[in-house]
Scaffold this motif. Structure first.
Motif, short mmCIF file in Angstrom:
data_model
loop_
_atom_site.label_atom_id
_atom_site.label_comp_id
_atom_site.label_asym_id
_atom_site.label_seq_id
_atom_site.Cartn_x
_atom_site.Cartn_y
_atom_site.Cartn_z
N LEU A 20 7.06 -21.81 -21.63
CA LEU A 20 6.24 -20.63 -21.92
C LEU A 20 5.42 -20.31 -20.68
O LEU A 20 4.71 -21.17 -20.15
CB LEU A 20 5.31 -20.90 -23.11
CG LEU A 20 4.27 -19.80 -23.40
CD1 LEU A 20 4.96 -18.50 -23.79
CD2 LEU A 20 3.30 -20.26 -24.49
N HIS A 21 5.51 -19.07 -20.21
CA HIS A 21 4.78 -18.71 -19.00
C HIS A 21 3.33 -18.31 -19.32
O HIS A 21 2.82 -18.58 -20.41
CB HIS A 21 5.52 -17.64 -18.20
CG HIS A 21 5.77 -16.35 -18.89
ND1 HIS A 21 4.83 -15.70 -19.66
CD2 HIS A 21 6.88 -15.55 -18.91
CE1 HIS A 21 5.31 -14.58 -20.10
NE2 HIS A 21 6.56 -14.45 -19.69
N ARG A 22 2.68 -17.66 -18.37
CA ARG A 22 1.24 -17.44 -18.47
C ARG A 22 0.84 -16.37 -19.49
O ARG A 22 -0.33 -15.99 -19.54
CB ARG A 22 0.68 -17.11 -17.09
CG ARG A 22 0.71 -18.31 -16.14
CD ARG A 22 0.08 -17.99 -14.81
NE ARG A 22 -1.31 -17.62 -14.98
CZ ARG A 22 -1.96 -16.82 -14.14
NH1 ARG A 22 -1.33 -16.28 -13.10
NH2 ARG A 22 -3.23 -16.53 -14.35
N ALA A 23 1.76 -15.93 -20.30
CA ALA A 23 1.36 -15.14 -21.46
C ALA A 23 0.30 -15.88 -22.27
O ALA A 23 -0.57 -15.27 -22.90
CB ALA A 23 2.56 -14.82 -22.34
N ILE A 24 0.35 -17.22 -22.23
CA ILE A 24 -0.63 -18.01 -22.97
C ILE A 24 -2.04 -17.80 -22.45
O ILE A 24 -3.02 -17.99 -23.19
CB ILE A 24 -0.26 -19.51 -22.94
CG1 ILE A 24 -1.03 -20.27 -24.04
CG2 ILE A 24 -0.50 -20.12 -21.57
CD1 ILE A 24 -0.56 -21.68 -24.27
N ASP A 25 -2.18 -17.39 -21.19
CA ASP A 25 -3.51 -17.17 -20.63
C ASP A 25 -4.18 -15.92 -21.19
O ASP A 25 -5.36 -15.68 -20.93
CB ASP A 25 -3.43 -17.08 -19.11
CG ASP A 25 -3.09 -18.42 -18.47
OD1 ASP A 25 -3.53 -19.45 -19.02
OD2 ASP A 25 -2.38 -18.44 -17.45
N GLU A 76 5.86 -9.73 -6.74
CA GLU A 76 4.69 -8.85 -6.64
C GLU A 76 4.38 -8.16 -7.98
O GLU A 76 3.29 -7.65 -8.17
CB GLU A 76 4.90 -7.80 -5.54
CG GLU A 76 5.97 -6.77 -5.82
CD GLU A 76 7.38 -7.22 -5.40
OE1 GLU A 76 8.27 -6.34 -5.33
OE2 GLU A 76 7.58 -8.41 -5.14
N LEU A 77 5.34 -8.20 -8.91
CA LEU A 77 5.14 -7.66 -10.26
C LEU A 77 4.92 -8.76 -11.29
O LEU A 77 4.97 -8.50 -12.49
CB LEU A 77 6.35 -6.79 -10.67
CG LEU A 77 6.65 -5.58 -9.79
CD1 LEU A 77 7.92 -4.88 -10.26
CD2 LEU A 77 5.47 -4.62 -9.78
N GLY A 78 4.70 -9.96 -10.80
CA GLY A 78 4.51 -11.09 -11.71
C GLY A 78 5.77 -11.85 -12.01
O GLY A 78 5.74 -12.85 -12.74
N GLY A 79 6.90 -11.40 -11.45
CA GLY A 79 8.17 -12.09 -11.66
C GLY A 79 9.02 -11.44 -12.73
O GLY A 79 8.57 -11.26 -13.86
N LEU A 80 10.25 -11.07 -12.37
CA LEU A 80 11.21 -10.49 -13.30
C LEU A 80 12.49 -11.32 -13.28
O LEU A 80 12.65 -12.21 -12.44
CB LEU A 80 11.51 -9.03 -12.93
CG LEU A 80 10.33 -8.06 -12.92
CD1 LEU A 80 10.78 -6.68 -12.44
CD2 LEU A 80 9.69 -7.97 -14.29
N THR A 81 13.41 -11.01 -14.17
CA THR A 81 14.67 -11.73 -14.23
C THR A 81 15.45 -11.55 -12.92
O THR A 81 15.67 -10.42 -12.48
CB THR A 81 15.54 -11.22 -15.40
OG1 THR A 81 14.77 -11.27 -16.60
CG2 THR A 81 16.79 -12.07 -15.55
N PRO A 82 15.88 -12.64 -12.27
CA PRO A 82 16.63 -12.52 -11.02
C PRO A 82 18.09 -12.16 -11.28
O PRO A 82 18.60 -12.31 -12.40
CB PRO A 82 16.52 -13.92 -10.42
CG PRO A 82 16.41 -14.82 -11.61
CD PRO A 82 15.61 -14.04 -12.64
N ILE A 113 12.88 -15.24 -17.28
CA ILE A 113 13.53 -14.29 -18.17
C ILE A 113 12.49 -13.26 -18.56
O ILE A 113 11.66 -13.47 -19.45
CB ILE A 113 14.10 -14.99 -19.42
CG1 ILE A 113 15.00 -16.17 -19.04
CG2 ILE A 113 14.83 -13.98 -20.29
CD1 ILE A 113 16.30 -15.80 -18.37
N ARG A 114 12.49 -12.15 -17.87
CA ARG A 114 11.50 -11.08 -18.10
C ARG A 114 12.13 -9.77 -17.63
O ARG A 114 12.17 -9.50 -16.43
CB ARG A 114 10.21 -11.37 -17.34
CG ARG A 114 9.07 -10.38 -17.64
CD ARG A 114 7.83 -10.74 -16.85
NE ARG A 114 6.78 -9.76 -17.03
CZ ARG A 114 5.93 -9.38 -16.06
NH1 ARG A 114 6.02 -9.92 -14.85
NH2 ARG A 114 5.01 -8.49 -16.31
N CYS A 128 7.54 -21.05 -6.76
CA CYS A 128 8.14 -19.81 -7.25
C CYS A 128 8.67 -19.00 -6.07
O CYS A 128 7.98 -18.83 -5.05
CB CYS A 128 7.15 -19.00 -8.08
SG CYS A 128 5.60 -18.59 -7.27
N VAL A 129 9.89 -18.52 -6.20
CA VAL A 129 10.57 -17.79 -5.12
C VAL A 129 11.30 -16.59 -5.71
O VAL A 129 11.64 -16.58 -6.90
CB VAL A 129 11.57 -18.69 -4.36
CG1 VAL A 129 10.84 -19.84 -3.68
CG2 VAL A 129 12.64 -19.23 -5.31
#
Length: 253
Positions: free
Chosen positions: A120-125, A33-39, A58-59, A8-9
């Motif tokens: 599906l990202h870590r929302a599943i966690d 640092e915010l968990g990843g947002l849309t680039p 996509i966030r 992840c970059v």
């Protein structure tokens, strides 16, 4: 046995370091640092130009994963724009205010993604029963799920990850992520059955200027992708594969 290393970059130097280190795929974000947002579109085009497959986050906003109708509509459009830029896949998720995944939103994202992979990202966690969630997400036609097995680190959620791999079957791949390093990746592969791993392979960058901290423009040093750490992960995975192959051959003798 095919094993994939995803890094992840969130900036150009991270893209270059991940590719130089031998990443099989990039998860491209803004603001890790915010968990990843849309680039940004320009960053997406820069990553795609490397030739390394790109999965685009996509966030639109930080915080939890509860989405209203406007956010869902925006994310569907971002999926289409990413596909137009040549990405290989999208990474996203949605939860309900009362808990659990928002399967209606996930279905709408699947429809918008069309021919690009959807993860599906870590929302599943955050859900109570991630193993059952795997079955429902698979039924929606998702290709992959990124998870730490419901724990802060993937090695702590290894038992759940193994159960998720079993529930996923042949058509959906579980990607193990969170806290994965060259020191623990072989153990994780051995004990979960995952065939894809996700890591930042990063180290702290230089401290920001004190004025930037004072004005709230920065929170502290940003982590930077390190090509050497990416290479170390690749080598640890390759060494595990060699040891497994040797054990298999010994078993045939």
């Amino acid at each position: 046995m095919n094993m994939l290393l995803e890094i992840c970059v969130d900036d150009v130097s991270g893209i270059d370091a991940a590719v130089a280190g031998g990443a099989d795929r990039l998860e491209l974000c803004a603001s890790l640092e915010l968990g990843g947002l849309t680039p940004s579109a320009a960053l997406v085009e820069r990553a795609v130009a490397t030739g390394c497959p790109v999965h685009m986050m996509i966030r639109p906003v930080s915080g939890d994963f509860v989405l209203d109708g406007a956010a869902i509509a925006l994310m569907r459009e971002e999926i289409r724009l990413g596909a137009w830029c040549g990405i290989a896949g999208v990474v996203l998720g949605a939860t309900r205010p009362q808990g659990g995944l928002d399967y209606d939103a996930l279905a709408r994202f699947r429809e918008a993604a069309r021919d690009v992979r959807i993860v599906l990202h870590r929302a599943i966690d955050l859900v109570a029963d991630p193993v059952e969630a795997v079955r429902r997400v698979a039924a929606l036609g998702y290709d992959k799920i990124l998870s730490s097995g419901g724990a802060p680190r993937a090695i702590d959620g290894a038992a759940t990850l193994a159960a998720m791999v079993e529930a996923a079957g042949e058509h959906l791949s579980i990607i193990a992520g969170s806290g994965i390093t060259s020191d623990n990746v072989a153990w994780l592969l051995e004990h979960t059955g995952v065939r894809e791993v996700h890591a930042s392979a990063s180290c702290p960058g230089p401290a920001p200027h004190p004025d930037a901290l004072g004005f709230g423009f920065a929170r502290g040093p940003r982590n930077r992708t390190d090509a050497g750490r990416v290479r170390a992960l690749r080598e640890a995975i390759a060494q595990w594969k060699r040891s497994r192959r040797t054990a298999e051959l010994d078993g045939l003798r």
